[in-house]
Design an enzyme around this catalytic site. Structure first.
Site, PDB file in Angstrom:
ATOM      1  N   LEU A   1       0.814  -1.216   0.000  1.00  0.00           N
ATOM      2  CA  LEU A   1       0.000   0.000   0.000  1.00  0.00           C
ATOM      3  C   LEU A   1       0.850   1.270   0.000  1.00  0.00           C
ATOM      4  CD1 LEU A   1      -2.729  -0.739   2.728  1.00  0.00           C
ATOM      5  CD2 LEU A   1      -2.909  -1.047   0.249  1.00  0.00           C
ATOM      6  N   SER A   2       2.127   1.161   0.237  1.00  0.00           N
ATOM      7  CA  SER A   2       2.960   2.314   0.557  1.00  0.00           C
ATOM      8  C   SER A   2       3.383   3.126  -0.672  1.00  0.00           C
ATOM      9  CB  SER A   2       4.225   1.851   1.287  1.00  0.00           C
ATOM     10  OG  SER A   2       5.145   2.913   1.411  1.00  0.00           O
ATOM     11  N   PRO A   3       3.011   4.418  -0.722  1.00  0.00           N
ATOM     12  CA  PRO A   3       3.496   5.249  -1.829  1.00  0.00           C
ATOM     13  C   PRO A   3       5.007   5.454  -1.761  1.00  0.00           C
ATOM     14  CG  PRO A   3       2.385   6.618  -0.197  1.00  0.00           C
ATOM     15  CD  PRO A   3       2.149   5.186   0.201  1.00  0.00           C
TER      16      PRO A   3
ATOM     17  N   ALA B   1       7.165   3.224  -0.727  1.00  0.00           N
ATOM     18  CA  ALA B   1       7.769   2.010  -1.285  1.00  0.00           C
ATOM     19  C   ALA B   1       7.723   2.061  -2.812  1.00  0.00           C
ATOM     20  CB  ALA B   1       7.057   0.771  -0.759  1.00  0.00           C
TER      21      ALA B   1
END
Length: 199
Positions: free
Chosen positions: A11-13, A15
């Site tokens: 979910l991580s922008p 990442a």
């Protein structure tokens, strides 16, 4: 050979914005990587973080601006409000875990493909078809999307426990085998300097 434990969420922008720099850094320094996808919402709950929807509007507005700036600086496209948000991150995480267990493909490409599908391509990364496409594009058997679900779930939960125990509180989070920790895609240069012996 140095080793990096890579804790992240699909979910991580941040990442996503890391791109494949971790893999490039590791290749330059002969380091190997263990990919450890985890439940970021559960990590926040355990370590004092606040889910996006519960943050003050000022923080949410700043986050959107900063994401756009970081993407521009890195010359990477991004949709700061993806069409499918928030998707269930578990299926894509299980697929990455299964792929790591089997080997034979490019885990960095797989992880980035999933993140790009969410943050650029407006796709639902909980959808089996999308996960299968990402697996195939990274050189893995698409059927990994449907195999090892129980062991994937167990590893996903274990990654969270391990992360909390290791001092992780956000994503992406990189821990070198000598205990040095680096949080965020904007600390990848520091990670490389450390691996070079300069930091």
């Amino acid at each position: 050979m140095p080793h990096v434990d890579y804790y992240f969420s699909t979910l991580s922008p941040s990442a996503y914005l890391a791109g494949t720099r971790l893999e490039e850094i590791s290749a330059r320094h002969g380091a190997d990587i263990t990919y450890k996808p985890l439940d970021i919402m559960a990590l926040f709950a355990r370590t004092g973080g606040v889910p996006l929807g519960e943050r003050h509007p000022n923080r949410q507005a700043y986050r959107a601006q900063d994401m756009a700036r970081q993407a521009k600086r890195l010359n990477m496209p991004i949709n700061v409000k993806p069409a499918f948000w928030p998707p269930n991150p578990a299926p894509s995480s299980y697929a990455i875990i299964a792929a790591q267990n089997v080997g034979g493909g490019d885990l960095g490409a797989l992880s980035h493909s999933v993140l790009r599908a969410l943050w650029v391509e407006e796709k639902n990364i909980a959808d089996d078809t999308i996960i299968r496409d990402c697996l195939s594009a990274a050189g893995f058997d698409a059927d990994l999307a449907d195999s090892g679900l129980l062991s994937g779930a167990e590893t996903y939960a274990a990654n969270l426990e391990e992360a909390v125990g290791a001092g992780v509180f956000g994503a992406p989070f990189y821990i070198v085998d000598n205990g040095q920790m680096f949080w965020g895609q904007d600390r990848l240069d520091d990670l490389e300097a450390h691996l070079s012996g300069d930091l």
